[in-house]
Design an enzyme around this catalytic site. Structure first.
Site, PDB file in Angstrom:
ATOM      1  N   HIS A 234       0.865  -1.176   0.000  1.00  0.00           N
ATOM      2  CA  HIS A 234       0.000   0.000   0.000  1.00  0.00           C
ATOM      3  C   HIS A 234       0.899   1.222   0.000  1.00  0.00           C
ATOM      4  O   HIS A 234       1.719   1.411   0.902  1.00  0.00           O
ATOM      5  CB  HIS A 234      -0.902  -0.014   1.238  1.00  0.00           C
ATOM      6  CG  HIS A 234      -1.828   1.154   1.330  1.00  0.00           C
ATOM      7  ND1 HIS A 234      -3.124   1.117   0.873  1.00  0.00           N
ATOM      8  CD2 HIS A 234      -1.632   2.408   1.816  1.00  0.00           C
ATOM      9  CE1 HIS A 234      -3.701   2.284   1.075  1.00  0.00           C
ATOM     10  NE2 HIS A 234      -2.820   3.083   1.655  1.00  0.00           N
ATOM     11  N   HIS A 277      -0.891   2.638  11.517  1.00  0.00           N
ATOM     12  CA  HIS A 277       0.383   3.319  11.628  1.00  0.00           C
ATOM     13  C   HIS A 277       0.334   4.429  12.664  1.00  0.00           C
ATOM     14  O   HIS A 277      -0.728   4.879  13.071  1.00  0.00           O
ATOM     15  CB  HIS A 277       0.805   3.895  10.270  1.00  0.00           C
ATOM     16  CG  HIS A 277      -0.114   4.959   9.750  1.00  0.00           C
ATOM     17  ND1 HIS A 277      -1.348   4.693   9.221  1.00  0.00           N
ATOM     18  CD2 HIS A 277       0.037   6.318   9.664  1.00  0.00           C
ATOM     19  CE1 HIS A 277      -1.926   5.805   8.829  1.00  0.00           C
ATOM     20  NE2 HIS A 277      -1.121   6.823   9.095  1.00  0.00           N
ATOM     21  N   HIS A 307      -6.062  12.760  13.636  1.00  0.00           N
ATOM     22  CA  HIS A 307      -5.136  11.796  14.217  1.00  0.00           C
ATOM     23  C   HIS A 307      -3.810  12.527  14.423  1.00  0.00           C
ATOM     24  O   HIS A 307      -3.106  12.840  13.469  1.00  0.00           O
ATOM     25  CB  HIS A 307      -4.974  10.578  13.301  1.00  0.00           C
ATOM     26  CG  HIS A 307      -6.271   9.869  13.063  1.00  0.00           C
ATOM     27  ND1 HIS A 307      -6.679   9.423  11.826  1.00  0.00           N
ATOM     28  CD2 HIS A 307      -7.280   9.552  13.913  1.00  0.00           C
ATOM     29  CE1 HIS A 307      -7.864   8.837  11.916  1.00  0.00           C
ATOM     30  NE2 HIS A 307      -8.254   8.903  13.178  1.00  0.00           N
ATOM     31  N   HIS A 313      -3.547   4.879  14.411  1.00  0.00           N
ATOM     32  CA  HIS A 313      -4.855   4.880  13.764  1.00  0.00           C
ATOM     33  C   HIS A 313      -4.803   3.995  12.523  1.00  0.00           C
ATOM     34  O   HIS A 313      -3.744   3.502  12.125  1.00  0.00           O
ATOM     35  CB  HIS A 313      -5.287   6.304  13.396  1.00  0.00           C
ATOM     36  CG  HIS A 313      -4.297   7.043  12.552  1.00  0.00           C
ATOM     37  ND1 HIS A 313      -3.160   7.606  13.069  1.00  0.00           N
ATOM     38  CD2 HIS A 313      -4.272   7.316  11.225  1.00  0.00           C
ATOM     39  CE1 HIS A 313      -2.469   8.200  12.115  1.00  0.00           C
ATOM     40  NE2 HIS A 313      -3.121   8.030  10.971  1.00  0.00           N
TER      41      HIS A 313
END
Length: 381
Positions: A234, A277, A307, A313
């Site tokens: 990703h 992460h 965040h 999160h």
């Protein structure tokens, strides 16, 4: 830029403080909160009981830094239901990147007019006077930077084409009015984080012609050319950067404007949604339309989430389960959706309005991760 005016803008009465709106740059008015934060859609006041234009509908949600030192950002929410009449605003502190979410904005500037609709953005740079006309209940987000201007990110190995192309940014054509306002025209200045108003007896939009490259501009988010992973892993969301405001440190942004547009997902042997992460950046996310793929429930258009740096999160439990079981074949991602992120290297403080007064904070946000469970198998090779 050179502006050719009927009358110079210096002709006005002295500025006086204007107590209006909920703007602030006081980041110490409430104790810090490192938790994951999410807001329900911000409420738009109803007209005619509570008429509110763009200026009176500005609310500061979070930010960091200090405009007098020319280093910092602020994130604002605007909610309004009526147009600005015989008054304009200019920002002495920095630039406004405006993201309408509900309702279109007809923005008159000294350089001309721009019609900005949801799924478009516009940038009003420091010092440019503008007025906002609306056509009903209107809501959106603003990223303010002071100390830098927005620019296109360096493309590096991507080369000449990709992401936001310069040809797709539009600037206004000169438009003017030679109009006297005997009852008084109000010029509002955002100066050192506060609002001030001055009176004059003529329209400030008296620029007959202009030339130069310091202008307001707009951009349609559908024009963005997505770069994505086509093998595995990703990719970092930096590949979705539309505009950036740089710092003096190479590779570190004061603020990035990032979008998550419709695209193809094709990576093999990969957990395709955003991975869990912690980050050295502060991430504020908003949703213009649709459902964000990593949190289909709870994260709604007109709301937002923050965040903070180094706070963990990622996708909610439902998204994790679906993505873990899905067959890895080419699939369309985010059709009918447009989520965005204001990302900054600064540690953002949330205002009292954001945490308390707005009454839109979702205090159950943390529960979306509680169903996550371990799938670890030590015997799996």
């Amino acid at each position: 830029s050179w502006l050719y005016r009927i009358l110079p803008s210096v002709c006005h009465k002295p500025f006086k403080p204007l107590e209006e709106g909920h703007l602030t740059h006081d980041w110490d008015e409430i104790e810090p909160d490192p938790n994951q934060l999410r807001w329900k859609p911000f409420e738009i006041p109803k007209a005619p009981q509570n008429k509110m234009d763009f200026v009176s509908g500005l609310h500061t949600l979070c930010g960091a830094g200090e405009p007098r030192g020319r280093n910092g950002i602020a994130i604002h929410i605007f909610v309004c239901n009526t147009s600005m009449i015989n008054r304009c605003l200019y920002n002495s502190d920095g630039d406004f990147l405006i993201v309408p979410q509900q309702g279109k904005l007809l923005i008159t500037t000294e350089f001309g007019k721009m019609l900005v609709e949801p799924n478009e953005i516009c940038v009003i740079q420091q010092g440019m006077r503008f007025s906002v006309e609306v056509f009903g209940e209107t809501r959106g987000y603003i990223l303010e930077v002071y100390g830098a201007h927005f620019e296109l990110p360096d493309l590096g190995p991507i080369g000449a084409n990709g992401l936001a192309n310069p040809r797709d940014f539009l600037v206004p054509t000169a438009w003017y009015e030679d109009r006297q306002v005997p009852g008084g025209y109000t010029v509002i200045s955002k100066y050192q984080g506060k609002l001030f108003a001055a009176q004059q007896d003529y329209s400030p939009y008296n620029v007959v012609a202009w030339h130069g490259n310091y202008t307001p501009y707009k951009y349609h988010l559908e024009k963005f050319m997505v770069i994505n992973a086509v093998a595995f892993d990703h990719a970092d969301p930096s590949i979705f950067t539309v505009l950036t405001a740089k710092t003096t440190r190479a590779g570190v942004a004061l603020a990035d404007f990032v979008i998550f547009p419709p695209r193809w997902g094709v990576a093999n042997n990969t957990f395709r949604p955003p991975y869990y992460h912690r980050n050295c950046m502060s991430e504020f996310m908003g949703l213009i339309k649709g459902h964000y793929e990593a949190k289909e429930e709870g994260f709604q258009p007109g709301g937002g989430s923050l965040h903070s740096m180094m706070t963990p999160h990622g996708p909610d439990a439902d998204c994790f389960e679906k993505a873990s079981k899905a067959k890895l074949e080419p699939e369309r991602v985010a059709d009918g959706t447009m989520a965005f992120m204001f990302e900054s290297s600064l540690s953002l403080a949330v205002t009292k309005w954001g945490l308390q007064t707005s009454n839109r904070l979702d205090k159950n946000y943390y529960k979306c991760w509680e169903p996550l469970k371990s799938h670890f198998n030590p015997k799996c090779k």
